[in-house]
Write an enzyme that holds these catalytic residues in place. Structure first.
Site, PDB file in Angstrom:
ATOM      1  N   ASP A  70       0.826  -1.214   0.000  1.00  0.00           N
ATOM      2  CA  ASP A  70       0.000   0.000   0.000  1.00  0.00           C
ATOM      3  C   ASP A  70       0.858   1.260   0.000  1.00  0.00           C
ATOM      4  O   ASP A  70       2.078   1.204   0.144  1.00  0.00           O
ATOM      5  CB  ASP A  70      -0.975  -0.003   1.193  1.00  0.00           C
ATOM      6  CG  ASP A  70      -0.322  -0.461   2.491  1.00  0.00           C
ATOM      7  OD1 ASP A  70       0.914  -0.440   2.586  1.00  0.00           O
ATOM      8  OD2 ASP A  70      -1.063  -0.842   3.420  1.00  0.00           O
ATOM      9  N   ASP A 140      -7.379  -3.043  14.090  1.00  0.00           N
ATOM     10  CA  ASP A 140      -8.757  -3.388  13.697  1.00  0.00           C
ATOM     11  C   ASP A 140      -8.774  -4.545  12.698  1.00  0.00           C
ATOM     12  O   ASP A 140      -9.793  -4.828  12.078  1.00  0.00           O
ATOM     13  CB  ASP A 140      -9.478  -2.160  13.110  1.00  0.00           C
ATOM     14  CG  ASP A 140      -8.799  -1.621  11.856  1.00  0.00           C
ATOM     15  OD1 ASP A 140      -7.769  -2.198  11.429  1.00  0.00           O
ATOM     16  OD2 ASP A 140      -9.297  -0.625  11.291  1.00  0.00           O
ATOM     17  N   HIS A 142      -7.118  -4.762   9.880  1.00  0.00           N
ATOM     18  CA  HIS A 142      -6.964  -4.475   8.451  1.00  0.00           C
ATOM     19  C   HIS A 142      -5.683  -5.091   7.912  1.00  0.00           C
ATOM     20  O   HIS A 142      -4.652  -5.101   8.565  1.00  0.00           O
ATOM     21  CB  HIS A 142      -7.066  -2.973   8.131  1.00  0.00           C
ATOM     22  CG  HIS A 142      -5.964  -2.095   8.630  1.00  0.00           C
ATOM     23  ND1 HIS A 142      -6.199  -0.970   9.385  1.00  0.00           N
ATOM     24  CD2 HIS A 142      -4.625  -2.144   8.469  1.00  0.00           C
ATOM     25  CE1 HIS A 142      -5.049  -0.370   9.658  1.00  0.00           C
ATOM     26  NE2 HIS A 142      -4.080  -1.074   9.126  1.00  0.00           N
ATOM     27  N   GLU A 147      -9.717  -1.819   5.317  1.00  0.00           N
ATOM     28  CA  GLU A 147     -10.351  -1.562   6.600  1.00  0.00           C
ATOM     29  C   GLU A 147     -11.564  -2.471   6.779  1.00  0.00           C
ATOM     30  O   GLU A 147     -12.022  -3.110   5.819  1.00  0.00           O
ATOM     31  CB  GLU A 147     -10.798  -0.092   6.654  1.00  0.00           C
ATOM     32  CG  GLU A 147      -9.655   0.915   6.536  1.00  0.00           C
ATOM     33  CD  GLU A 147      -8.878   1.092   7.848  1.00  0.00           C
ATOM     34  OE1 GLU A 147      -8.796   0.152   8.646  1.00  0.00           O
ATOM     35  OE2 GLU A 147      -8.345   2.197   8.045  1.00  0.00           O
TER      36      GLU A 147
HETATM   37  C1  GLP Z   1      -0.541   0.366   8.436  1.00  0.00           C
HETATM   38  C2  GLP Z   1      -0.292  -0.353   7.135  1.00  0.00           C
HETATM   39  C3  GLP Z   1      -0.558  -1.823   7.256  1.00  0.00           C
HETATM   40  C4  GLP Z   1       0.166  -2.360   8.458  1.00  0.00           C
HETATM   41  C5  GLP Z   1      -0.387  -1.701   9.686  1.00  0.00           C
HETATM   42  C6  GLP Z   1       0.187  -2.222  10.984  1.00  0.00           C
HETATM   43  O1  GLP Z   1      -1.867   0.717   8.631  1.00  0.00           O
HETATM   44  N1  GLP Z   1      -1.049   0.149   6.060  1.00  0.00           N
HETATM   45  O2  GLP Z   1      -0.142  -2.481   6.075  1.00  0.00           O
HETATM   46  O3  GLP Z   1       0.026  -3.737   8.532  1.00  0.00           O
HETATM   47  O4  GLP Z   1      -0.099  -0.321   9.595  1.00  0.00           O
HETATM   48  O5  GLP Z   1       1.296  -1.500  11.364  1.00  0.00           O
HETATM   49  P1  GLP Z   1       2.231  -1.885  12.552  1.00  0.00           P
HETATM   50  O6  GLP Z   1       3.019  -3.072  12.090  1.00  0.00           O
HETATM   51  O7  GLP Z   1       3.082  -0.681  12.764  1.00  0.00           O
HETATM   52  O8  GLP Z   1       1.373  -2.199  13.719  1.00  0.00           O
END
Ligand code: GLP
Length: 263
Positions: A70, A140, A142, A147
């Site tokens: 993303d 959440d 995702h 989402e």
């Molecule tokens: C963001 C990214 C996701 C990622 C998520 C979790 O929202 N778009 O792809 O998995 O964060 O991040 P973290 O690993 O910092 O908890």
């Protein structure tokens, strides 16, 4: 679905990196190994270990093509919170033999977001699909920026970020949720589940509900990560902290059946 539980974050990352390295090293086909990659804090330890292996000559990226999950819409590459910047700063710039032309990241500054996403899907298909998609998840649930209530068969497209996600990610934007872009480009749940293998990292107390929903809940658009239950080769790599909401029997089952994987 496999769930590999490790004592802590470091061991989870060590295990995941070893798994990925073995897949790349054992790839003998006459085409590149296609690797899907996430951003976020979860994969940082995996990236460090993959870099170490690469610099030690144990792992080559010369025949690896990557697709990132993303990118924020509206952030230029040079912005220190763009995912392009993160991936180069954290990972690609430290590899000895990663070819820049083999790195694919959605362009957050495109003036044609739909076209950009359609081309991304076409490019993935042109390589014969993704061999292994590593992912992380949000609190959440995702997966990428899909989402809650995103279709479980969604493809790469434009996503609205929820207020919750913008609040969580505001830690990188001076703790100001309004500075977090409201939209992103993201691979779809269908894009991820079309991959031959999926490896998702889930660590820390704050992911405990999401881990339980991924593993024990019903398949539901409310927790988009739960789509992994329908995948034929999905692995969750997690740490003890993230297991806090699993039922005892589930926890014990995976500790037992994956005991050889415990580092
Ligand atoms: C963001 C990214 C996701 C990622 C998520 C979790 O929202 N778009 O792809 O998995 O964060 O991040 P973290 O690993 O910092 O908890």
């Amino acid at each position: 679905m496999r769930v590999v539980i490790q004592d802590n974050y470091e061991k989870m990352c060590q295990w995941a990196a070893a798994y990925i390295a073995e897949k790349i090293n054992n790839h003998k086909e006459d085409r590149p190994f296609v690797l899907g990659l996430p951003t976020g804090s979860s994969p940082i330890g995996v990236y460090k270990e993959l870099i170490r292996k690469n610099q030690a000559g144990e792992l080559s990226f010369a025949n690896v093509v990557t697709f990132n999950m993303d990118e924020y819409l509206g952030l230029p590459r040079e912005h220190d919170q763009s995912y392009w910047y993160f991936m180069h700063d954290t990972f690609f710039d430290h590899l000895k033999d990663m070819k820049p032309e083999n790195i694919n990241i959605l362009n957050g500054m495109t003036d044609d977001p739909e076209g950009e996403c359609a081309r991304y899907e076409e490019k993935i298909a042109s390589y014969g699909g993704i061999d292994l998609f590593m992912g992380g998840i949000g609190v959440d649930g995702h997966l990428a920026f899909n989402e809650p209530y995103t279709s479980l068969s969604s493809r790469t497209g434009v996503r609205d970020l929820t207020t919750d996600t913008r609040i969580v990610n505001s830690r990188f934007f001076g703790n100001d949720p309004s500075k977090v872009p409201a939209k992103a480009l993201s691979v779809g749940i269908g894009t991820v589940t079309d991959s031959r293998e999926v490896l998702v990292l889930i660590n820390g107390h704050n992911k405990a509900r999401a881990l339980a929903a991924t593993v024990e809940g019903g398949v539901s658009q409310k927790w988009t990560c739960s789509a992994l239950q329908m995948h034929n080769a999905a692995i969750i790599a997690c740490d003890e902290e993230a297991c806090g909401e699993l039922t005892v029997d589930t926890y014990k089952y995976f500790l037992d059946i994956e005991r050889k994987e415990r580092l």
